[in-house]
Design a protein around this motif. Structure first.
Motif, PDB file in Angstrom:
ATOM      1  N   ILE A 123       0.802  -1.231   0.000  1.00 57.69           N
ATOM      2  CA  ILE A 123       0.000   0.000   0.000  1.00 57.69           C
ATOM      3  C   ILE A 123       0.837   1.284   0.000  1.00 57.69           C
ATOM      4  N   PRO A 124       1.941   1.383   0.781  1.00 59.77           N
ATOM      5  CA  PRO A 124       2.714   2.639   0.723  1.00 59.77           C
ATOM      6  C   PRO A 124       3.169   3.000  -0.693  1.00 59.77           C
ATOM      7  N   GLY A 125       3.616   1.996  -1.450  1.00 58.94           N
ATOM      8  CA  GLY A 125       4.034   2.257  -2.826  1.00 58.94           C
ATOM      9  C   GLY A 125       2.870   2.664  -3.699  1.00 58.94           C
ATOM     10  N   LEU A 126       1.722   2.030  -3.495  1.00 57.24           N
ATOM     11  CA  LEU A 126       0.537   2.373  -4.272  1.00 57.24           C
ATOM     12  C   LEU A 126       0.047   3.782  -3.951  1.00 57.24           C
ATOM     13  N   LEU A 127       0.104   4.143  -2.678  1.00 54.96           N
ATOM     14  CA  LEU A 127      -0.309   5.489  -2.291  1.00 54.96           C
ATOM     15  C   LEU A 127       0.608   6.544  -2.897  1.00 54.96           C
ATOM     16  N   ALA A 128       1.913   6.263  -2.894  1.00 53.18           N
ATOM     17  CA  ALA A 128       2.861   7.204  -3.498  1.00 53.18           C
ATOM     18  C   ALA A 128       2.572   7.372  -4.984  1.00 53.18           C
ATOM     19  N   ALA A 129       2.334   6.243  -5.663  1.00 50.30           N
ATOM     20  CA  ALA A 129       2.043   6.295  -7.097  1.00 50.30           C
ATOM     21  C   ALA A 129       0.732   7.028  -7.366  1.00 50.30           C
ATOM     22  N   ALA A 130      -0.281   6.742  -6.551  1.00 49.97           N
ATOM     23  CA  ALA A 130      -1.577   7.395  -6.745  1.00 49.97           C
ATOM     24  C   ALA A 130      -1.487   8.896  -6.497  1.00 49.97           C
ATOM     25  N   LEU A 131      -0.698   9.287  -5.485  1.00 51.39           N
ATOM     26  CA  LEU A 131      -0.505  10.713  -5.213  1.00 51.39           C
ATOM     27  C   LEU A 131       0.165  11.395  -6.395  1.00 51.39           C
ATOM     28  N   GLY A 159       8.347  18.970 -18.906  1.00 50.85           N
ATOM     29  CA  GLY A 159       9.287  17.871 -18.673  1.00 50.85           C
ATOM     30  C   GLY A 159       9.101  17.253 -17.289  1.00 50.85           C
ATOM     31  N   LEU A 160       8.887  18.106 -16.286  1.00 47.54           N
ATOM     32  CA  LEU A 160       8.652  17.620 -14.929  1.00 47.54           C
ATOM     33  C   LEU A 160       7.370  16.802 -14.869  1.00 47.54           C
ATOM     34  N   ASN A 161       6.328  17.289 -15.556  1.00 48.13           N
ATOM     35  CA  ASN A 161       5.055  16.571 -15.563  1.00 48.13           C
ATOM     36  C   ASN A 161       5.206  15.195 -16.211  1.00 48.13           C
ATOM     37  N   ARG A 162       5.974  15.132 -17.304  1.00 50.83           N
ATOM     38  CA  ARG A 162       6.201  13.845 -17.971  1.00 50.83           C
ATOM     39  C   ARG A 162       6.972  12.895 -17.054  1.00 50.83           C
ATOM     40  N   PHE A 163       7.932  13.442 -16.334  1.00 52.45           N
ATOM     41  CA  PHE A 163       8.727  12.647 -15.395  1.00 52.45           C
ATOM     42  C   PHE A 163       7.831  12.073 -14.287  1.00 52.45           C
ATOM     43  N   ILE A 164       6.913  12.903 -13.780  1.00 57.66           N
ATOM     44  CA  ILE A 164       5.989  12.457 -12.739  1.00 57.66           C
ATOM     45  C   ILE A 164       5.056  11.373 -13.281  1.00 57.66           C
ATOM     46  N   GLN A 165       4.616  11.523 -14.539  1.00 56.44           N
ATOM     47  CA  GLN A 165       3.753  10.517 -15.151  1.00 56.44           C
ATOM     48  C   GLN A 165       4.425   9.148 -15.162  1.00 56.44           C
ATOM     49  N   ILE A 166       5.700   9.127 -15.539  1.00 54.69           N
ATOM     50  CA  ILE A 166       6.432   7.862 -15.600  1.00 54.69           C
ATOM     51  C   ILE A 166       6.567   7.256 -14.203  1.00 54.69           C
ATOM     52  N   MET A 167       6.913   8.074 -13.228  1.00 58.67           N
ATOM     53  CA  MET A 167       7.062   7.574 -11.866  1.00 58.67           C
ATOM     54  C   MET A 167       5.736   7.062 -11.311  1.00 58.67           C
ATOM     55  N   SER A 168       4.633   7.699 -11.692  1.00 56.19           N
ATOM     56  CA  SER A 168       3.339   7.339 -11.118  1.00 56.19           C
ATOM     57  C   SER A 168       2.814   6.011 -11.643  1.00 56.19           C
ATOM     58  N   THR A 169       3.239   5.602 -12.815  1.00 57.42           N
ATOM     59  CA  THR A 169       2.705   4.365 -13.408  1.00 57.42           C
ATOM     60  C   THR A 169       3.626   3.172 -13.236  1.00 57.42           C
ATOM     61  N   GLY A 170       4.832   3.392 -12.733  1.00 57.02           N
ATOM     62  CA  GLY A 170       5.810   2.314 -12.639  1.00 57.02           C
ATOM     63  C   GLY A 170       5.322   1.117 -11.843  1.00 57.02           C
ATOM     64  N   ILE A 171       4.760   1.360 -10.660  1.00 56.39           N
ATOM     65  CA  ILE A 171       4.378   0.250  -9.788  1.00 56.39           C
ATOM     66  C   ILE A 171       3.266  -0.592 -10.391  1.00 56.39           C
ATOM     67  N   PHE A 172       2.400   0.034 -11.202  1.00 57.83           N
ATOM     68  CA  PHE A 172       1.276  -0.712 -11.760  1.00 57.83           C
ATOM     69  C   PHE A 172       1.711  -1.669 -12.865  1.00 57.83           C
ATOM     70  N   THR A 173       2.868  -1.432 -13.460  1.00 60.13           N
ATOM     71  CA  THR A 173       3.364  -2.337 -14.494  1.00 60.13           C
ATOM     72  C   THR A 173       3.889  -3.637 -13.905  1.00 60.13           C
ATOM     73  N   ILE A 174       4.247  -3.616 -12.615  1.00 59.53           N
ATOM     74  CA  ILE A 174       4.780  -4.824 -11.973  1.00 59.53           C
ATOM     75  C   ILE A 174       3.961  -5.214 -10.746  1.00 59.53           C
ATOM     76  N   LEU A 175       2.734  -4.724 -10.646  1.00 55.86           N
ATOM     77  CA  LEU A 175       1.930  -4.988  -9.459  1.00 55.86           C
ATOM     78  C   LEU A 175       1.712  -6.482  -9.199  1.00 55.86           C
ATOM     79  N   PRO A 176       1.404  -7.293 -10.223  1.00 53.35           N
ATOM     80  CA  PRO A 176       1.268  -8.732  -9.952  1.00 53.35           C
ATOM     81  C   PRO A 176       2.533  -9.338  -9.351  1.00 53.35           C
ATOM     82  N   LEU A 177       3.687  -8.882  -9.802  1.00 46.29           N
ATOM     83  CA  LEU A 177       4.953  -9.386  -9.253  1.00 46.29           C
ATOM     84  C   LEU A 177       5.060  -9.053  -7.773  1.00 46.29           C
ATOM     85  N   LEU A 178       4.715  -7.830  -7.405  1.00 45.65           N
ATOM     86  CA  LEU A 178       4.786  -7.422  -6.004  1.00 45.65           C
ATOM     87  C   LEU A 178       3.800  -8.201  -5.139  1.00 45.65           C
ATOM     88  N   VAL A 179       2.618  -8.483  -5.698  1.00 42.43           N
ATOM     89  CA  VAL A 179       1.602  -9.219  -4.945  1.00 42.43           C
ATOM     90  C   VAL A 179       2.057 -10.658  -4.716  1.00 42.43           C
TER      91      VAL A 179
END
Length: 477
Positions: A123-131, A159-179
């Motif tokens: 959850i902490p990682g998901l909350l960070a990504a969602a924020l 550029g900053l917004n694009r950087f934030i977009q990439i950081m925000s979606t990272g965890i969801f690409t590997i969420l099954p692995l984390l689970v």
């Protein structure tokens, strides 16, 4: 003065030990920031009403299999120190007490708790990504700060917004692995083998599950022991990942028991991975997909067919699930909803359900302000609800006096109707109330509507309980 206080704490500890059935009835004890938590061998031996009357005690309630006595920040440390000495028990951590409490639960309760434990680490990682998703949504959405989005108004931050977009979606690409990792660890297996299985689920040589589902990609089909197996990945397969975590853990435990030590290092992990992989593609994967699709389709069907009534029923009864502990399973459902649809309509409903109980406990507290015990526990419980914690309000006041619980449920239902009509949704899970603001979708002015929905539920719960309290006499003894 310090000596007098110490003597008082010792007296409180002695009285408490008597009221819980003596030293021999204590299975374990620890404390959090405000509460002394005790696990008893036999809960029937305690006198909860008398415990509430102890000096310094601001309330007491039984949550699950833990007796929780509210003493407040600072005081609880001193009371616990005296209690530990008087009871002759060793110092224990909260995790130790939770483990002791879990031993008293039945198989179903342990299963529910296990599901909760799996997501606690994630959850902490998901909350960070969602924020971060919320931030980039605010920066890119038009109509919030004017006709142009913030990015359009200030191109330098693109550029900053694009950087934030990439950081925000990272965890969801590997969420099954984390689970899979977290579930394998929780069920007693080697978490590294869980990581291996998670990597297999997301292997790049497998057809992407979303592309296959949309018809963009045709999956490769192989013959495996006479079975035709589609080599499709498990992107978004949260329920499958949960199931595979349990499979990997049980197989790991089995082979570590059965394989001779001389070859265990090589054979046990090999057998665990190979058999887990076979089960993934032949049994667990297909069944998990069916189960996940059924859950998601069922929820979406209820939204479509029951509309506001469905939202009202869920928001009105969700806090009843908290009382039973069944609310822990909702984390897996929310994660699957996000994986399948990209949004989570359950979180706003859980938040207004919580705020309905918050309004009820505050209304009851204000109506009986002259009662010191009610005032102490009511204000403490009311404050905790703003951070997504409803147990003190439920067990300390609302369930105890019954009608505040009912009024809170009615308020939650009304808030649920508002959520339906304003289409408030979240892009994450694991947080409600004030922390939940971070994971609300920006679509349709979602943040403003989220605040209004929660304030509405809070106000209705407060008003209904306050009015009813004026007509009802309460015995505080």
């Amino acid at each position: 003065m310090a000596a007098n206080k110490q003597a008082t704490y010792q007296a409180v500890a002695k009285n408490l030990i008597e009221l819980i059935g003596g030293k021999e009835n204590i299975q374990g004890a620890a404390h959090c920031a405000t509460r002394l938590r005790i696990v008893l061998h036999d809960n029937d031996l305690m006198n909860l009403k008398e415990i509430e009357k102890l000096d310094y005690a601001k309330g007491a309630f039984l949550a699950g299999d833990q007796l929780q006595v509210i003493f407040g920040a600072g005081t609880v440390n001193d009371v616990y120190a005296a209690f530990r000495v008087e009871a002759g028990i060793q110092d224990m951590s909260l995790s130790d007490v939770k483990a002791q409490s879990a031993q008293k639960q039945n198989a179903f309760q342990r299963g529910i708790k296990a599901l909760s434990d799996v997501f606690v680490q994630i959850i902490p990682g998901l909350l960070a990504a969602a924020l971060l998703m919320g931030i980039t949504g605010l920066l890119g959405q038009k109509g919030i700060f004017g006709e142009q989005s913030v990015v359009e108004m200030y191109p330098a931050i693109a550029g900053l917004n694009r950087f934030i977009q990439i950081m925000s979606t990272g965890i969801f690409t590997i969420l099954p692995l984390l689970v899979v990792y977290s579930a394998t660890k929780r069920f007693g297996g080697n978490p590294v083998l869980g990581l291996v299985m998670g990597a297999i689920m997301l292997h790049p040589d497998l057809g992407n599950a979303f592309d296959v589902g949309s018809g963009k990609v045709k999956p490769e089909i192989i013959n495996l022991f006479g079975l035709k197996v589609e080599l499709v990945g498990f992107q978004g397969g949260i329920i499958i990942a949960l199931m595979m975590g349990a499979v990997v853990a049980k197989l790991d435990q089995f082979f570590n028991r059965k394989v001779p030590d001389i070859i265990k290092l090589f054979v046990a992990p090999l057998a665990t991975v190979v058999i887990s992989g076979l089960l993934l593609f032949t049994i667990v994967g297909p069944f998990g997909r069916f189960l996940a699709d059924t859950i998601t389709s069922g929820l979406m069907w209820s939204v479509t067919n029951f509309g506001a009534v469905g939202f009202m029923l869920f928001a009105g009864l969700q806090q009843v699930l908290v009382i039973t502990g069944l609310h822990h399973v909702l984390g897996a459902v929310e994660a699957q909803l996000i994986a399948n649809t990209g949004q989570n309509f359950l979180m706003p409903l859980m938040s207004v359900a919580l705020m309905g109980q918050a309004g009820a406990v505050f209304g009851f507290t204000l109506a009986h302000w002259k009662q010191e015990k009610v005032r102490q526990i009511g204000l403490s419980a009311f404050g905790s609800t703003f951070f997504g914690i409803s147990e003190p309000a439920l067990f300390g006041v609302n369930i105890k006096y019954k009608f505040p619980l009912i009024m809170g449920c009615i308020a939650g239902a009304i808030g649920g109707a508002y959520v339906y009509f304003t289409k408030v949704k979240a892009i994450g899970f694991g947080a409600t109330a004030i922390p939940g603001f971070a994971i609300v979708s920006t679509n349709g002015g979602g943040h403003l509507q989220y605040v209004i929905a929660n304030v509405l539920a809070l106000a209705v719960g407060f008003i209904l309980t306050l009015l009813y309290s004026k007509m009802k006499k309460i015995n505080f003894e």
